[in-house]
Scaffold this motif. Structure first.
Motif, PDB file in Angstrom:
ATOM      1  N   PRO A   1       0.839  -1.209   0.000  1.00 20.29           N
ATOM      2  CA  PRO A   1       0.000   0.000   0.000  1.00 20.29           C
ATOM      3  C   PRO A   1       0.866   1.248   0.000  1.00 20.29           C
ATOM      4  CG  PRO A   1      -0.740  -1.534   1.689  1.00 20.29           C
ATOM      5  CD  PRO A   1       0.540  -2.072   1.151  1.00 20.29           C
ATOM      6  N   LEU A   2       0.551   2.174  -0.891  1.00 19.05           N
ATOM      7  CA  LEU A   2       1.369   3.379  -1.008  1.00 19.05           C
ATOM      8  C   LEU A   2       0.490   4.545  -1.425  1.00 19.05           C
ATOM      9  CD1 LEU A   2       4.886   3.684  -2.199  1.00 19.05           C
ATOM     10  CD2 LEU A   2       3.308   4.971  -3.569  1.00 19.05           C
ATOM     11  N   LEU A   3       0.806   5.698  -0.886  1.00 23.01           N
ATOM     12  CA  LEU A   3       0.043   6.898  -1.206  1.00 23.01           C
ATOM     13  C   LEU A   3       1.038   7.985  -1.554  1.00 23.01           C
ATOM     14  CD1 LEU A   3      -2.991   7.734  -1.059  1.00 23.01           C
ATOM     15  CD2 LEU A   3      -2.471   8.737   1.136  1.00 23.01           C
ATOM     16  N   THR A   4       0.934   8.550  -2.723  1.00 25.98           N
ATOM     17  CA  THR A   4       1.869   9.616  -3.086  1.00 25.98           C
ATOM     18  C   THR A   4       1.247  10.525  -4.139  1.00 25.98           C
ATOM     19  OG1 THR A   4       4.135  10.089  -3.758  1.00 25.98           O
ATOM     20  CG2 THR A   4       3.037   8.303  -4.901  1.00 25.98           C
TER      21      THR A   4
ATOM     22  N   THR B   1      -2.846  12.475  -7.659  1.00 28.81           N
ATOM     23  CA  THR B   1      -2.562  11.637  -6.499  1.00 28.81           C
ATOM     24  C   THR B   1      -2.732  10.181  -6.915  1.00 28.81           C
ATOM     25  OG1 THR B   1      -3.605  13.348  -5.176  1.00 28.81           O
ATOM     26  CG2 THR B   1      -3.200  11.265  -4.083  1.00 28.81           C
TER      27      THR B   1
ATOM     28  N   GLU C   1      -3.237   6.159  -5.252  1.00 29.14           N
ATOM     29  CA  GLU C   1      -3.347   5.231  -4.135  1.00 29.14           C
ATOM     30  C   GLU C   1      -3.061   3.844  -4.672  1.00 29.14           C
ATOM     31  OE1 GLU C   1      -6.897   3.492  -3.118  1.00 29.14           O
ATOM     32  OE2 GLU C   1      -6.484   3.269  -0.998  1.00 29.14           O
TER      33      GLU C   1
ATOM     34  N   GLN D   1      -3.042  -0.171  -3.653  1.00 31.29           N
ATOM     35  CA  GLN D   1      -3.365  -1.268  -2.741  1.00 31.29           C
ATOM     36  C   GLN D   1      -2.879  -2.536  -3.437  1.00 31.29           C
ATOM     37  OE1 GLN D   1      -4.559  -1.247   0.219  1.00 31.29           O
ATOM     38  NE2 GLN D   1      -5.465   0.777   0.486  1.00 31.29           N
TER      39      GLN D   1
ATOM     40  N   THR E   1      -5.450   3.319  -7.892  1.00 30.97           N
ATOM     41  CA  THR E   1      -6.373   4.387  -8.231  1.00 30.97           C
ATOM     42  C   THR E   1      -5.578   5.651  -8.522  1.00 30.97           C
ATOM     43  OG1 THR E   1      -7.916   3.430  -6.658  1.00 30.97           O
ATOM     44  CG2 THR E   1      -8.436   5.614  -7.486  1.00 30.97           C
TER      45      THR E   1
ATOM     46  N   VAL F   1     -10.698   6.365  -1.448  1.00 30.48           N
ATOM     47  CA  VAL F   1      -9.309   6.430  -1.003  1.00 30.48           C
ATOM     48  C   VAL F   1      -9.244   7.010   0.416  1.00 30.48           C
ATOM     49  CG1 VAL F   1      -7.083   7.527  -1.423  1.00 30.48           C
ATOM     50  CG2 VAL F   1      -8.381   6.616  -3.334  1.00 30.48           C
TER      51      VAL F   1
ATOM     52  N   TRP G   1      -2.502  -2.601   8.574  1.00 29.28           N
ATOM     53  CA  TRP G   1      -1.581  -2.153   7.543  1.00 29.28           C
ATOM     54  C   TRP G   1      -1.528  -0.632   7.567  1.00 29.28           C
ATOM     55  CZ3 TRP G   1      -3.586   1.035   3.726  1.00 29.28           C
ATOM     56  CH2 TRP G   1      -4.995   1.161   3.762  1.00 29.28           C
ATOM     57  N   ASP G   2      -0.582  -0.112   6.861  1.00 24.09           N
ATOM     58  CA  ASP G   2      -0.552   1.330   6.665  1.00 24.09           C
ATOM     59  C   ASP G   2       0.072   1.623   5.308  1.00 24.09           C
ATOM     60  OD1 ASP G   2      -0.848   3.987   7.043  1.00 24.09           O
ATOM     61  OD2 ASP G   2       0.980   4.228   8.220  1.00 24.09           O
ATOM     62  N   PHE G   3      -0.231   2.806   4.813  1.00 22.87           N
ATOM     63  CA  PHE G   3       0.371   3.223   3.552  1.00 22.87           C
ATOM     64  C   PHE G   3       1.844   3.525   3.740  1.00 22.87           C
ATOM     65  CE2 PHE G   3      -4.010   4.631   2.506  1.00 22.87           C
ATOM     66  CZ  PHE G   3      -4.138   3.960   1.313  1.00 22.87           C
ATOM     67  N   ILE G   4       2.588   3.430   2.642  1.00 15.36           N
ATOM     68  CA  ILE G   4       3.902   4.057   2.596  1.00 15.36           C
ATOM     69  C   ILE G   4       3.608   5.458   2.070  1.00 15.36           C
ATOM     70  CG2 ILE G   4       6.174   4.000   1.545  1.00 15.36           C
ATOM     71  CD1 ILE G   4       5.557   0.989   0.914  1.00 15.36           C
ATOM     72  N   TYR G   5       4.056   6.470   2.763  1.00 17.37           N
ATOM     73  CA  TYR G   5       3.757   7.826   2.322  1.00 17.37           C
ATOM     74  C   TYR G   5       4.984   8.447   1.682  1.00 17.37           C
ATOM     75  CZ  TYR G   5      -0.210   7.288   5.475  1.00 17.37           C
ATOM     76  OH  TYR G   5      -1.326   6.838   6.101  1.00 17.37           O
ATOM     77  N   GLU G   6       4.810   9.006   0.511  1.00 16.82           N
ATOM     78  CA  GLU G   6       5.912   9.716  -0.143  1.00 16.82           C
ATOM     79  C   GLU G   6       5.428  11.090  -0.531  1.00 16.82           C
ATOM     80  OE1 GLU G   6       7.521   7.702  -3.502  1.00 16.82           O
ATOM     81  OE2 GLU G   6       8.200   6.036  -2.283  1.00 16.82           O
TER      82      GLU G   6
ATOM     83  N   LEU H   1       1.624  15.462   2.624  1.00 17.58           N
ATOM     84  CA  LEU H   1       0.854  14.726   1.627  1.00 17.58           C
ATOM     85  C   LEU H   1      -0.640  14.719   1.984  1.00 17.58           C
ATOM     86  CD1 LEU H   1       1.021  12.751  -0.815  1.00 17.58           C
ATOM     87  CD2 LEU H   1       1.175  10.924   0.840  1.00 17.58           C
TER      88      LEU H   1
END
Lengths: 138, 287
Positions: free
Chosen positions: A41-44, A68, A70, A72, A77, B52, B204-209, B215
């Motif tokens: 999971p990554l958000l950037t 943006t 997202e 999963q 997305t 999201v 779980w958690d996001f990886i934030y960039e 952000l």
């Protein structure tokens, strides 16, 4: 085990893509990002640039003007600020926009306009790069 | 022929009214189609960003953004989207009724309510009410609302939320179901609501960039703006549909009225002719 990942590309003007993909490439803030199924999971945020979606031997190209993303393990997305199919990119319009932005920066009126012109320039340059790449591929 | 002339005058004035309502109906119908297209185009983005955000709420981050934390609700901020113009049936009234019910409910629980009405009609309505605090207003968005016009009032509400002046932010707007029905709907914007998703893992958690603070601030702002924008676009479609239906029934009613009056007019005219004839016959018989 899933071999595909669900991809949605949306912008405020509408939905551009929704379907399964084996691999997705996006212009993330920290550099180009390749996303395979079961990604963490990554958000950037996204820079202006190309989003490439590979599905079933086909490749779909899109151009996003920032946004943006997202990620999963089962879905990606893309929330684009603006987005078009790469084939619909207009080279003449991009060159025109780049020139206009450069002029605006040269005249340098006030701070806000300058910032706007700079981001416009970045977008136009990214569009031109995308068009160039697309032409080579053909 | 005493009454006939007045009746004729009435008929022609109703005919003029009917012309206006017919024209308004047709204008609303064509505007509705365009508004509907815009609304449909914007919907996927709004839904996706909402999804999201709800994932964000379920995630287990080290950094907690204020917009994601549930606080005891002492004050509620309401963004209400009404229309700029009238003559659109009960669209606004139903929305205002829902707003008043919300105020009553909140006051019973000892909560205060702060309003941000959008649209001239809504602003006028809430100005007249006493005991309701208006924090920000916006109007004259036109048929094609732009995000730029909404950023101001949205920012006021977000700042109020950040400063703790409101603990909850809700959006009260009309949802376009179909041409015949529009529903006033209440949806919570902040704190972000969690929607359970069976596909997600347990912990779980996001990886934030780059870093989460920067952000999330940007994304959450964008989220609220997009929801309000969707509300505004949807409201235009609702307004046009409601106006079209209202004007159609007005035209129909005018038609019915004209029919009735025409009947009365014909009767009056016939009565006058009969009377004249019988007078002539009566006169001839006397000679």
């Amino acid at each position: 085990m899933a071999h595909t990942i669900h991809v949605d590309i949306v912008s405020p003007e509408g939905q551009l893509f929704s379907g399964e993909a084996s691999m997705v490439f996006v212009p993330a803030r920290e550099g180009e990002l390749g996303i395979a199924p079961r990604h963490a999971p990554l958000l950037t945020t996204l820079k202006a640039g190309e989003v490439r979606v590979q599905s079933g031997g086909e490749e779909h190209d899109f151009f996003v003007g920032g946004g943006t993303i997202e990620i999963q393990p089962y879905a990606v997305t893309v929330l684009a600020d603006t987005a078009v199919r790469a084939h619909d990119l207009d080279e003449a319009a991009a060159i025109e926009a780049k020139k206009r932005a450069e002029d605006a920066i040269r005249e340098r009126t006030d701070k806000l306009e300058l910032a706007e012109a700079q981001s416009e320039l970045v977008r136009a340059a990214a569009q031109l790069r995308a068009i160039e790449r697309l032409r080579k591929k053909r | 022929m005493a009454g006939a002339k007045e009746i004729r005058g009435k008929i022609s004035s109703i005919k003029n009214t009917q012309k206006i309502t017919k024209a308004m109906e047709m204008v609303a119908a064509s505007k509705m189609r365009r508004a509907q297209d815009r609304m449909r185009a914007a919907r996927p983005y709004t839904q996706k960003i909402r999804q999201v955000m709800s994932h964000l709420r379920i995630a287990n981050p080290e950094y907690k953004h204020p917009f994601l934390i549930e606080r005891p609700a002492r004050a509620i901020g309401v963004i209400l989207i009404g229309t700029d113009r009238g003559l659109c049936g009960s669209l606004n009234i139903n929305l205002f009724k829902a707003a008043l019910a919300l105020v009553k409910d909140a006051q019973a629980k000892g909560q205060t309510v702060k309003f941000c009405p959008i649209g001239t009609k809504a602003v006028q309505f809430f100005r007249r009410l006493s005991g309701i605090e208006l924090v920000a207003t916006a109007s004259h968005l036109g048929d094609r609302p732009r995000t730029a016009d909404l950023i101001g009032p949205v920012k006021v509400m977000l700042d109020a939320y950040r400063e703790g002046k409101i603990d909850r932010l809700v959006l009260l707007h009309n949802v376009f179901v179909n041409t015949m029905s529009q529903k006033s709907t209440l949806s919570q914007l902040l704190p972000v609501e969690a929607a359970p998703d069976p596909q997600l893992q347990k912990h779980w958690d996001f990886i934030y960039e780059p870093n989460p603070a920067e952000l999330l601030d940007g994304i959450l702002m964008r989220y609220v703006e997009s929801q309000v924008y969707q509300g505004a676009v949807e409201n235009v479609a609702c307004e046009m549909a409601a106006r079209m239906v209202a004007m159609k029934s007005a035209s129909d009613n005018a038609g019915k009225l004209i029919g009735d009056l025409q009947l009365i007019y014909n009767k009056a005219r016939q009565a006058a002719i009969t009377k004249e004839l019988s007078e002539i016959v009566g006169g001839a018989a006397a000679v």
